[in-house]
Design a protein around this motif. Sequence first.
Motif, PDB file in Angstrom:
ATOM      1  N   ASP A  41     129.891   0.817 -13.362  1.00  0.00           N
ATOM      2  CA  ASP A  41     128.968   1.186 -14.435  1.00  0.00           C
ATOM      3  C   ASP A  41     127.896   2.078 -13.873  1.00  0.00           C
ATOM      4  O   ASP A  41     127.079   1.636 -13.083  1.00  0.00           O
ATOM      5  N   ASP A  42     127.881   3.347 -14.260  1.00  0.00           N
ATOM      6  CA  ASP A  42     126.872   4.259 -13.754  1.00  0.00           C
ATOM      7  C   ASP A  42     125.737   4.440 -14.741  1.00  0.00           C
ATOM      8  O   ASP A  42     124.881   5.285 -14.573  1.00  0.00           O
ATOM      9  N   GLY A  43     125.722   3.600 -15.794  1.00  0.00           N
ATOM     10  CA  GLY A  43     124.705   3.769 -16.822  1.00  0.00           C
ATOM     11  C   GLY A  43     123.534   2.832 -16.683  1.00  0.00           C
ATOM     12  O   GLY A  43     122.556   2.940 -17.382  1.00  0.00           O
ATOM     13  N   GLY A  44     123.608   1.838 -15.779  1.00  0.00           N
ATOM     14  CA  GLY A  44     122.525   0.886 -15.628  1.00  0.00           C
ATOM     15  C   GLY A  44     122.480  -0.075 -16.791  1.00  0.00           C
ATOM     16  O   GLY A  44     123.294  -0.062 -17.699  1.00  0.00           O
ATOM     17  N   GLY A  45     121.472  -0.954 -16.729  1.00  0.00           N
ATOM     18  CA  GLY A  45     121.224  -1.852 -17.849  1.00  0.00           C
ATOM     19  C   GLY A  45     122.133  -3.047 -17.903  1.00  0.00           C
ATOM     20  O   GLY A  45     122.251  -3.700 -18.922  1.00  0.00           O
ATOM     21  N   GLY A  46     122.820  -3.403 -16.807  1.00  0.00           N
ATOM     22  CA  GLY A  46     123.656  -4.579 -16.808  1.00  0.00           C
ATOM     23  C   GLY A  46     125.057  -4.279 -17.277  1.00  0.00           C
ATOM     24  O   GLY A  46     125.382  -3.184 -17.701  1.00  0.00           O
ATOM     25  N   GLY A  47     125.919  -5.292 -17.227  1.00  0.00           N
ATOM     26  CA  GLY A  47     127.303  -5.098 -17.642  1.00  0.00           C
ATOM     27  C   GLY A  47     128.077  -4.343 -16.584  1.00  0.00           C
ATOM     28  O   GLY A  47     127.584  -3.999 -15.521  1.00  0.00           O
ATOM     29  N   ASP A  48     129.336  -4.056 -16.871  1.00  0.00           N
ATOM     30  CA  ASP A  48     130.152  -3.363 -15.889  1.00  0.00           C
ATOM     31  C   ASP A  48     130.947  -2.248 -16.556  1.00  0.00           C
ATOM     32  O   ASP A  48     132.138  -2.110 -16.379  1.00  0.00           O
ATOM     33  N   GLY A  49     130.254  -1.464 -17.362  1.00  0.00           N
ATOM     34  CA  GLY A  49     130.909  -0.318 -17.987  1.00  0.00           C
ATOM     35  C   GLY A  49     131.930  -0.760 -18.999  1.00  0.00           C
ATOM     36  O   GLY A  49     131.707  -1.643 -19.804  1.00  0.00           O
ATOM     37  N   ALA A  50     133.125  -0.127 -18.912  1.00  0.00           N
ATOM     38  CA  ALA A  50     134.182  -0.436 -19.866  1.00  0.00           C
ATOM     39  C   ALA A  50     134.671  -1.858 -19.727  1.00  0.00           C
ATOM     40  O   ALA A  50     135.200  -2.434 -20.654  1.00  0.00           O
ATOM     41  N   GLY A  51     134.466  -2.479 -18.535  1.00  0.00           N
ATOM     42  CA  GLY A  51     134.810  -3.887 -18.365  1.00  0.00           C
ATOM     43  C   GLY A  51     136.288  -4.153 -18.413  1.00  0.00           C
ATOM     44  O   GLY A  51     136.722  -5.201 -18.873  1.00  0.00           O
ATOM     45  N   GLY A  52     137.122  -3.224 -17.911  1.00  0.00           N
ATOM     46  CA  GLY A  52     138.557  -3.444 -17.901  1.00  0.00           C
ATOM     47  C   GLY A  52     139.087  -3.558 -19.310  1.00  0.00           C
ATOM     48  O   GLY A  52     138.916  -2.665 -20.129  1.00  0.00           O
ATOM     49  N   ASP A  53     139.729  -4.709 -19.615  1.00  0.00           N
ATOM     50  CA  ASP A  53     140.299  -4.910 -20.945  1.00  0.00           C
ATOM     51  C   ASP A  53     139.303  -5.522 -21.917  1.00  0.00           C
ATOM     52  O   ASP A  53     139.659  -5.798 -23.061  1.00  0.00           O
ATOM     53  N   ARG A  54     138.087  -5.750 -21.479  1.00  0.00           N
ATOM     54  CA  ARG A  54     137.096  -6.363 -22.358  1.00  0.00           C
ATOM     55  C   ARG A  54     136.477  -5.330 -23.300  1.00  0.00           C
ATOM     56  O   ARG A  54     136.445  -4.143 -23.013  1.00  0.00           O
ATOM     57  N   LEU A  55     135.973  -5.832 -24.419  1.00  0.00           N
ATOM     58  CA  LEU A  55     135.318  -4.982 -25.404  1.00  0.00           C
ATOM     59  C   LEU A  55     134.007  -4.452 -24.813  1.00  0.00           C
ATOM     60  O   LEU A  55     133.187  -5.221 -24.307  1.00  0.00           O
ATOM     61  N   ASP A  56     133.797  -3.161 -24.884  1.00  0.00           N
ATOM     62  CA  ASP A  56     132.588  -2.532 -24.344  1.00  0.00           C
ATOM     63  C   ASP A  56     131.499  -2.550 -25.419  1.00  0.00           C
ATOM     64  O   ASP A  56     131.554  -1.800 -26.391  1.00  0.00           O
ATOM     65  N   VAL A  57     130.512  -3.426 -25.222  1.00  0.00           N
ATOM     66  CA  VAL A  57     129.437  -3.610 -26.202  1.00  0.00           C
ATOM     67  C   VAL A  57     128.136  -3.096 -25.616  1.00  0.00           C
ATOM     68  O   VAL A  57     127.750  -3.475 -24.507  1.00  0.00           O
ATOM     69  N   VAL A  58     127.446  -2.257 -26.362  1.00  0.00           N
ATOM     70  CA  VAL A  58     126.129  -1.768 -25.976  1.00  0.00           C
ATOM     71  C   VAL A  58     125.099  -2.388 -26.911  1.00  0.00           C
ATOM     72  O   VAL A  58     125.210  -2.272 -28.134  1.00  0.00           O
ATOM     73  N   ALA A  59     124.110  -3.073 -26.327  1.00  0.00           N
ATOM     74  CA  ALA A  59     123.041  -3.707 -27.093  1.00  0.00           C
ATOM     75  C   ALA A  59     121.757  -2.917 -26.908  1.00  0.00           C
ATOM     76  O   ALA A  59     121.476  -2.397 -25.829  1.00  0.00           O
ATOM     77  N   SER A  60     120.948  -2.839 -27.954  1.00  0.00           N
ATOM     78  CA  SER A  60     119.736  -2.029 -27.890  1.00  0.00           C
ATOM     79  C   SER A  60     118.651  -2.668 -27.035  1.00  0.00           C
ATOM     80  O   SER A  60     117.975  -1.981 -26.275  1.00  0.00           O
ATOM     81  N   PHE A  61     118.476  -3.984 -27.132  1.00  0.00           N
ATOM     82  CA  PHE A  61     117.482  -4.677 -26.312  1.00  0.00           C
ATOM     83  C   PHE A  61     117.841  -6.155 -26.269  1.00  0.00           C
ATOM     84  O   PHE A  61     118.845  -6.592 -26.846  1.00  0.00           O
ATOM     85  N   TYR A  62     117.025  -6.947 -25.555  1.00  0.00           N
ATOM     86  CA  TYR A  62     117.453  -8.289 -25.178  1.00  0.00           C
ATOM     87  C   TYR A  62     117.927  -9.184 -26.323  1.00  0.00           C
ATOM     88  O   TYR A  62     118.987  -9.825 -26.203  1.00  0.00           O
ATOM     89  N   VAL A 107     128.268  -1.212 -31.005  1.00  0.00           N
ATOM     90  CA  VAL A 107     126.836  -1.121 -30.727  1.00  0.00           C
ATOM     91  C   VAL A 107     126.125  -2.174 -31.568  1.00  0.00           C
ATOM     92  O   VAL A 107     126.322  -2.245 -32.787  1.00  0.00           O
ATOM     93  N   VAL A 108     125.319  -3.000 -30.911  1.00  0.00           N
ATOM     94  CA  VAL A 108     124.536  -4.029 -31.593  1.00  0.00           C
ATOM     95  C   VAL A 108     123.072  -3.627 -31.460  1.00  0.00           C
ATOM     96  O   VAL A 108     122.543  -3.555 -30.350  1.00  0.00           O
ATOM     97  N   TYR A 109     122.425  -3.354 -32.579  1.00  0.00           N
ATOM     98  CA  TYR A 109     121.038  -2.896 -32.513  1.00  0.00           C
ATOM     99  C   TYR A 109     120.279  -3.333 -33.744  1.00  0.00           C
ATOM    100  O   TYR A 109     120.839  -3.911 -34.678  1.00  0.00           O
ATOM    101  N   LEU A 110     118.953  -3.067 -33.728  1.00  0.00           N
ATOM    102  CA  LEU A 110     118.078  -3.469 -34.814  1.00  0.00           C
ATOM    103  C   LEU A 110     117.324  -2.230 -35.280  1.00  0.00           C
ATOM    104  O   LEU A 110     116.459  -1.716 -34.574  1.00  0.00           O
ATOM    105  N   ALA A 111     117.662  -1.746 -36.447  1.00  0.00           N
ATOM    106  CA  ALA A 111     117.069  -0.517 -36.963  1.00  0.00           C
ATOM    107  C   ALA A 111     115.580  -0.712 -37.231  1.00  0.00           C
ATOM    108  O   ALA A 111     115.140  -1.773 -37.671  1.00  0.00           O
TER     109      ALA A 111
END
Length: 344
Positions: A41-62, A107-111
């Motif tokens: 993961d070169d994007g930072g913020g935890g997680g491991d990028g695409a995560g192999g076969d796992r669903l790649d979820v991006v959250a806006s904040f904690y 993407v999980v976020y709060l507008a």
Amino acid sequence: MSSRRVGTRSRSRSRSRIAGSALAAGATAVGLLALTACGSDDGGGGGDGAGGDRLDVVASFYPMEFLAERIGGDHVSVSTLTEPGVEPHDLELSPRQTARVSDADLVVYLAGLQPTVDDAVETAGVEHVAEATSFTTLEEHGDDVDGHGDEHGDEHAEEGHEGHDHDHEGGDPHIWLDPAKYAEVAQGVGDALADADPDHAADYARNTETLVAELHALDDEFATGLEGRTSDTFITTHAAFGYLAEAYGLHEEAITGIDPESEPSGARMRDLQEIAEADGVTTVFFETLVSDDTARTLADDLGLRTAVLDPVEGITDESPGADYLSVMRANLAALQEALGVPAA
């Protein structure tokens, strides 16, 4: 929310044979290096990028990250756009983070809380989005921080606050601080995960049910834990706790409004002194991610205590707990002491 489809992932793998054990060993080493690079993961913020076969979820904040991790379990790789210690309202996305939003499976976020995230999601064309405010109702809190019912009115409202302001036209976004509302958001996130990854829908449903039960239990803890209090009023740095106050019959008085970076007027500080004296306020609460200078100044002027009431916008070493549930229980204990709840 419209039904959406998860983009399939594929990895091309060479099946060709290379004669000779030395060449074969070399090819294996190269292949391992390539796979390692793909999984990083070169994007930072935890997680491991695409995560192999796992669903790649991006959250806006904690608070969104917490839901995705608890409900997604082993089936998801969750990264957050807001690093620990960063005030979420102030987030500015880098080009790399914007690319992560575009590439995410969900993407999980709060507008309304982080305009830079709202813009990125709008332009990214992500197939699956879980937008928290669509799963519950928003209300207005904290815009008129100078008012205090009929006692103080809005005589100073025209003075406003100095500094910048964020757009919260849709209402107060701090819904996660009411455990019951947060449970509604959890249900919506669970549905979105199932929609994005139907093969594991049963697991997501089970995890959602477990988390929702925990949040309802927390709601009960607050309701019973605040019984017998001698005061209803508490003072905070910024108006993050409107939903919590409304849920349990409390009255929040904030030094600033919804925006934690705005500066209070002199009239507001004078009003707070009057409110503290009239309502028997004992404590001025500050936060872990926002400067406590103004809160401490007010407390010193009035001879009041200071304590932490954490809006759970991020978890750091300074947080009074390791996750949402433990921080909220620490908040309950802080409120019990400040509001004069008798010791058990």
